[in-house]
Design a protein around this motif. Structure first.
Motif, PDB file in Angstrom:
ATOM      1  N   ILE A 109       3.615  10.881  -5.374  1.00 24.72           N
ATOM      2  CA  ILE A 109       2.828   9.749  -6.243  1.00 24.72           C
ATOM      3  C   ILE A 109       1.410  10.209  -5.888  1.00 24.72           C
ATOM      4  CG2 ILE A 109       4.423   8.228  -6.503  1.00 24.72           C
ATOM      5  CD1 ILE A 109       3.163   6.633  -3.890  1.00 24.72           C
ATOM      6  N   CYS A 122      -0.486  10.126  -2.918  1.00 26.44           N
ATOM      7  CA  CYS A 122      -1.038   9.258  -1.942  1.00 26.44           C
ATOM      8  C   CYS A 122      -1.855  10.109  -0.991  1.00 26.44           C
ATOM      9  CB  CYS A 122       0.114   8.650  -1.214  1.00 26.44           C
ATOM     10  SG  CYS A 122       0.798   9.739  -0.188  1.00 26.44           S
ATOM     11  N   ARG A 151       0.818  -1.138  -0.116  1.00 26.45           N
ATOM     12  CA  ARG A 151      -0.030  -0.077  -0.002  1.00 26.45           C
ATOM     13  C   ARG A 151       0.814   1.099   0.049  1.00 26.45           C
ATOM     14  NH1 ARG A 151      -0.494  -1.056   5.537  1.00 26.45           N
ATOM     15  NH2 ARG A 151      -0.899  -3.327   4.751  1.00 26.45           N
ATOM     16  N   PHE A 152       0.054   2.300  -0.323  1.00 23.72           N
ATOM     17  CA  PHE A 152       0.985   3.724  -0.445  1.00 23.72           C
ATOM     18  C   PHE A 152       0.219   4.513   0.472  1.00 23.72           C
ATOM     19  CE2 PHE A 152       3.157   1.935  -4.267  1.00 23.72           C
ATOM     20  CZ  PHE A 152       4.446   1.915  -3.765  1.00 23.72           C
ATOM     21  N   CYS A 153      -1.094   4.670  -0.152  1.00 25.90           N
ATOM     22  CA  CYS A 153      -2.047   5.786   0.456  1.00 25.90           C
ATOM     23  C   CYS A 153      -2.787   5.530   1.621  1.00 25.90           C
ATOM     24  CB  CYS A 153      -3.219   6.289  -0.367  1.00 25.90           C
ATOM     25  SG  CYS A 153      -4.588   4.735  -0.650  1.00 25.90           S
ATOM     26  N   ASN A 159      -6.844   5.690  -3.057  1.00 32.81           N
ATOM     27  CA  ASN A 159      -6.409   6.192  -4.578  1.00 32.81           C
ATOM     28  C   ASN A 159      -5.237   5.849  -4.983  1.00 32.81           C
ATOM     29  OD1 ASN A 159      -4.530   7.535  -2.566  1.00 32.81           O
ATOM     30  ND2 ASN A 159      -5.412   9.744  -2.910  1.00 32.81           N
ATOM     31  N   CYS A 160      -4.222   4.985  -4.348  1.00 36.92           N
ATOM     32  CA  CYS A 160      -3.090   4.274  -4.853  1.00 36.92           C
ATOM     33  C   CYS A 160      -3.338   3.398  -5.658  1.00 36.92           C
ATOM     34  CB  CYS A 160      -2.002   4.433  -3.654  1.00 36.92           C
ATOM     35  SG  CYS A 160      -1.917   2.928  -2.860  1.00 36.92           S
ATOM     36  N   LEU A 197       2.782   4.197 -11.681  1.00 37.64           N
ATOM     37  CA  LEU A 197       3.309   5.207 -10.523  1.00 37.64           C
ATOM     38  C   LEU A 197       4.595   5.374 -11.124  1.00 37.64           C
ATOM     39  CD1 LEU A 197       2.241   3.194  -7.302  1.00 37.64           C
ATOM     40  CD2 LEU A 197       1.262   5.412  -8.144  1.00 37.64           C
TER      41      LEU A 197
END
Length: 670
Positions: free
Chosen positions: A148, A150, A32-34, A44-45, A91
């Motif tokens: 990006i 996030c 995960r990023f967001c 949203n990622c 990304l």
């Protein structure tokens, strides 16, 4: 509680849990990023895609999908693997290839997940987009081409810090994260967005290009810039502290720290006391340890014990407090005082602690703040109050004014006397509350105010709940009170000044009433206390010694030594131990382990880390009704102790954030 299957493993999760949480309960790692556990869900990622059935025939974002009974989830299927590779490929379309010069290198989520879930090549050959750098103040360095989107920084600023100064502009490929009108972010917790950023878009400006993470020695420590006692990790190299980052502790600081803790460590190198000094003919002259000790011995000749006293500063560890008090006891003195702000609390520990605890304050439903400014005195405690307001609908009243706290409250007035005669609506809410809390600022805890506060105690005590709280801004205060630095009070001490006065890192106190006293300063920095002293004994700063601290809720925590003190400076407790030998006083310890054993023998709660609740004992204090405006903070947030005042970074913060000067103006002037 729904039951579902994750890669053939059946798990049961609480109602309201997400599919991502169900996967983690099954032992599966979901990229995960967001998503962040302490922030709202953005979704949203799209990196956390999994296959879910029953459901649409395409991978779904697990962070935003509720777990439901009977779901079958696949986290490692070919479809999921291909979808994650596609997300990673998108990304990286515009991400610059500057890992070798990026300060996030070695701690970058994008690097790690590109290795684990990416393809290793890209099919895109269009020109990468570039985004101009944004000004977010003297603490946060931006390279927004790496961003990006996030939105972790945006959500943290709005939800935790309560300062809505970071947001998104434009749409689609033109979207940019920026601060409001590109002004310096004013939050006292702003540095936490650096840890939250999963790429190198937001990094620490004061330490840019200084070191790689793997080059630093990591040492567990405790923040002493306020009384919260945040758990930190001190990164050092070549005998100097390079950076400070938070350490997870859900009961104290969660995973955040204040900006003073994160960025104030560069003050450890400035204005240091690295040798002893003696005032001769009105001027300070360098001296050896032996000369300084024998000067003290000569000054004590013919002086009775009641003519010797000591004041404790805000940064002292319990070890030196006990050693100094033992020395005073050996000299026949009981005049040890830590309440240098004029507070009059005394008696049982519950009368001068934060009894609701930091984490417990989140559950309060009515909070009365009196004579305190939580946003500046203890930013992480303020974030807990904000959480109580946002999540639980808590009502907040305030007496004494202060800065904008970042949550709605009702101002009752500036007169601290209102605590004794609360307006009807406030009194009704406090009486009817299930978990009411009073936060009384230590600097306003006079005998009159404490009498009014104790009169409210019956309304603050419920089954299993104690809402009587003193909000301290001194890291040493609760520990000092615990080991008996509860003397006659500052007013009485000034009325009957001692002949010889020890100052343990005391820099925020007016010592003019002690003009005729021989003042011995034990501390690390050349600040106000050293300037007023007759003899200076150089001590170690917080990062240069192992120490035990007790935070405002009474939690015992240990800090380890990260670096060694400069020059002739020594750990403070060893100074008192050596001085005791010269003065003919026997102290029964020669090592810190022996000293801690002596402490644990007299105060068992200090023998191990953790929180020992203090039982409440009712007291009816007799004093006149309080009146007059509440005392405000004597210093700004970035200048509250000698280490911060010595910090070049904190001076720039004062210049840009508080005084509104243009960036670089202070550096140019210096």
């Amino acid at each position: 509680m729904p039951k579902l299957t994750v890669d053939g493993i059946e798990v049961e999760v609480p109602a309201g849990a997400t599919v991502m949480q169900a996967c983690e309960a099954a032992g599966k790692e979901i990229p995960r990023f967001c998503y962040h556990e302490r922030l709202s869900i953005a979704g949203n990622c799209r990196m956390c895609l999994v296959e879910v059935s029953p459901g649409p025939p395409k991978p779904q974002a697990s962070c935003a999908l509720p777990a439901a009974e009977g779901q079958v989830i696949l986290t490692e299927s070919t479809k999921v693997k291909k979808a994650r590779e596609g997300v990673m490929e998108f990304l990286l379309i515009n991400h610059p290839l500057d890992c070798p010069i990026c300060d996030q290198g070695g701690e970058c989520d994008l690097q790690d997940q590109a290795m684990a879930y990416g393809k290793g090549f890209s099919r895109f050959d269009e020109n990468k987009r570039a985004v101009t750098e944004k000004h977010m103040g003297p603490l946060i360095k931006t390279v927004m081409t790496r961003c990006i989107h996030c939105t972790r920084c945006v959500r943290f600023s709005e939800e935790v810090a309560g300062v809505e100064e970071i947001g998104a502009l434009y749409r689609g490929e033109n979207m940019q994260i920026t601060s409001y009108l590109e002004k310096a972010v004013s939050s006292e917790l702003s540095g936490n967005v650096i840890d939250l950023c999963p790429v190198g878009a937001l990094t620490a400006k004061p330490t840019a290009f200084n070191a790689r993470p793997w080059e630093l020695k990591r040492t567990d420590g405790i923040d002493v810039m306020d009384a919260v006692g945040s758990n930190i990790v001190v990164g050092s190299r070549s005998g100097a502290v390079v950076r400070v980052t938070p350490r997870l502790d859900d009961d104290v600081n969660e995973e955040w720290i204040a900006d003073t803790a994160r960025f104030g460590a560069d003050g450890l190198k400035e204005r240091r006391l690295d040798r002893a000094w003696i005032r001769q003919g009105g001027k300070m002259a360098p001296a050896t340890w032996g000369q300084a000790f024998f000067a003290i011995k000569a000054a004590l000749e013919g002086i009775s014990g009641d003519k010797v006293a000591a004041l404790a500063g805000n940064l002292s560890a319990i070890e030196e407090l006990v050693a100094a008090k033992d020395l005073l006891t050996g000299l026949g003195s009981t005049r040890a005082e830590c309440r240098t702000d004029g507070a009059a609390y005394a008696g049982p520990a519950a009368h001068w602690r934060m009894n609701s605890t930091l984490s417990g304050l989140e559950t309060a439903d009515v909070i009365l703040i009196a004579g305190a400014d939580p946003r500046l005195d203890a930013p992480l405690l303020n974030s807990r109050i904000r959480k109580a307001v946002r999540r639980n609908g808590a009502t907040v009243f305030r007496i004494g004014g202060g800065t904008d706290p970042s949550y709605p409250l009702t101002e009752l007035g500036d007169d601290i006397g209102l605590l004794a005669k609360l307006p009807g609506a406030a009194m009704e809410r406090l009486t009817a509350a299930q978990r009411p809390a009073l936060l009384l600022g230590s600097r306003n805890a006079s005998a009159e105010v404490l009498a009014a506060a104790h009169a409210l105690a019956p309304h603050l005590l419920k089954d299993g709940w104690n809402g009587f709280n003193i909000l301290h801004d001194s890291a040493s205060r609760v520990g000092a009170m615990t080991v008996g630095w509860e003397g006659e009070g500052m007013a009485s001490l000034a009325a009957n000044p001692p002949a010889l006065l020890f100052l343990l890192g005391v820099d925020e106190v007016d010592v003019s009433p002690f003009a005729q006293s021989l003042k011995i300063y034990i501390g690390s920095h050349g600040d106000a206390g050293a300037a007023a002293a007759d003899i200076i004994l150089p001590g170690a700063a917080w990062a240069e010694k192992p120490g035990t601290y007790m935070n405002m809720e009474g939690r015992v925590q240990r800090s380890l030594r990260a670096i060694f003190p400069p020059g002739d400076a020594r750990e403070d407790w060893t100074i008192f131990r050596a001085l005791a030998d010269v003065l003919g006083v026997k102290l029964p310890y020669d090592s810190i382990d022996q000293l801690r054993a002596r402490i644990a023998a007299e105060w068992p709660e200090l023998g191990a880390e953790g929180l020992t609740p203090a039982p409440w004992k009712a007291a009816k204090l007799k004093a006149a009704a309080p009146s007059g405006p509440a005392r405000q903070r004597a210093t700004d947030f970035y200048s509250s102790n000698p280490i911060l005042r010595a910090s070049p970074t904190m001076r720039i913060c004062v210049s840009e954030i508080l005084e509104g000067r243009a960036p670089g103006l202070l550096e140019a002037a210096e």
